[in-house]
Design a protein around this motif. Structure first.
Motif, PDB file in Angstrom:
ATOM      1  N   GLU A  64       0.834  -1.208   0.000  1.00  0.00           N
ATOM      2  CA  GLU A  64       0.000   0.000   0.000  1.00  0.00           C
ATOM      3  C   GLU A  64       0.864   1.252   0.000  1.00  0.00           C
ATOM      4  O   GLU A  64       0.572   2.215  -0.713  1.00  0.00           O
ATOM      5  N   ILE A  65       1.918   1.229   0.790  1.00  0.00           N
ATOM      6  CA  ILE A  65       2.807   2.392   0.868  1.00  0.00           C
ATOM      7  C   ILE A  65       3.448   2.652  -0.490  1.00  0.00           C
ATOM      8  O   ILE A  65       3.517   3.803  -0.947  1.00  0.00           O
ATOM      9  N   LYS A  66       3.904   1.602  -1.149  1.00  0.00           N
ATOM     10  CA  LYS A  66       4.523   1.770  -2.467  1.00  0.00           C
ATOM     11  C   LYS A  66       3.540   2.386  -3.451  1.00  0.00           C
ATOM     12  O   LYS A  66       3.874   3.318  -4.178  1.00  0.00           O
ATOM     13  N   GLN A  67       2.319   1.860  -3.454  1.00  0.00           N
ATOM     14  CA  GLN A  67       1.294   2.390  -4.351  1.00  0.00           C
ATOM     15  C   GLN A  67       1.026   3.864  -4.045  1.00  0.00           C
ATOM     16  O   GLN A  67       0.969   4.695  -4.954  1.00  0.00           O
ATOM     17  N   LEU A  68       0.866   4.165  -2.759  1.00  0.00           N
ATOM     18  CA  LEU A  68       0.560   5.548  -2.391  1.00  0.00           C
ATOM     19  C   LEU A  68       1.700   6.492  -2.748  1.00  0.00           C
ATOM     20  O   LEU A  68       1.466   7.572  -3.288  1.00  0.00           O
ATOM     21  N   LEU A  69       2.917   6.100  -2.449  1.00  0.00           N
ATOM     22  CA  LEU A  69       4.061   6.956  -2.762  1.00  0.00           C
ATOM     23  C   LEU A  69       4.189   7.174  -4.264  1.00  0.00           C
ATOM     24  O   LEU A  69       4.427   8.303  -4.714  1.00  0.00           O
ATOM     25  N   ASN A  70       4.031   6.111  -5.023  1.00  0.00           N
ATOM     26  CA  ASN A  70       4.174   6.227  -6.474  1.00  0.00           C
ATOM     27  C   ASN A  70       3.039   7.021  -7.098  1.00  0.00           C
ATOM     28  O   ASN A  70       3.275   7.929  -7.887  1.00  0.00           O
TER      29      ASN A  70
END
Length: 122
Positions: A64-70
């Motif tokens: 989720e963090i990767k998706q949100l950051l990207n």
């Protein structure tokens, strides 16, 4: 900056930093120094790692963090989608709180019964 300095600035272990890089959460460029190849991290990586750590503390998964950051970082995530993601996370947190409250109630009752048993034995 090299991984040792990044580790000191963020409080994360070198292994954690390497793991996050492997997952694609952060990037590094290669720097040749003699016969050795070093990973070099940009100053922005410190902020990104701190955001990752904060997201984990708030209950977000690394995916989720990767998706949100990207997606938030490049502006492709609409405000409606941002709201939907945050609302879902708030619901998950509320459910965890309900579960913890149930466990707490059980433990308090168990503790009370044990204390009563000890008092009645005296």
């Amino acid at each position: 900056m090299l991984i040792g300095e990044l580790s000191k600035k963020t409080g994360l272990s070198k292994d954690t930093i390497r793991f996050y890089e492997k997952l694609g959460l952060i990037t590094a460029s290669d720097r040749q120094a003699g016969t050795r190849l070093y990973k070099e991290y940009s100053p922005e990586t410190v902020e990104r790692l701190l955001m990752i750590n904060q997201g984990k503390g708030l209950g977000f998964t690394l995916r989720e963090i990767k998706q949100l950051l990207n997606e938030w970082g490049d502006g492709t995530l609409s405000k409606r989608d941002q709201i939907r993601i945050i609302e879902r996370k708030v619901e998950e947190i509320a459910e965890k709180m309900r579960q913890l409250d149930t466990i707490k109630t059980y433990l308090v009752n168990k503790l009370s019964k044990l204390n009563q048993e000890i008092l009645s034995e005296s």
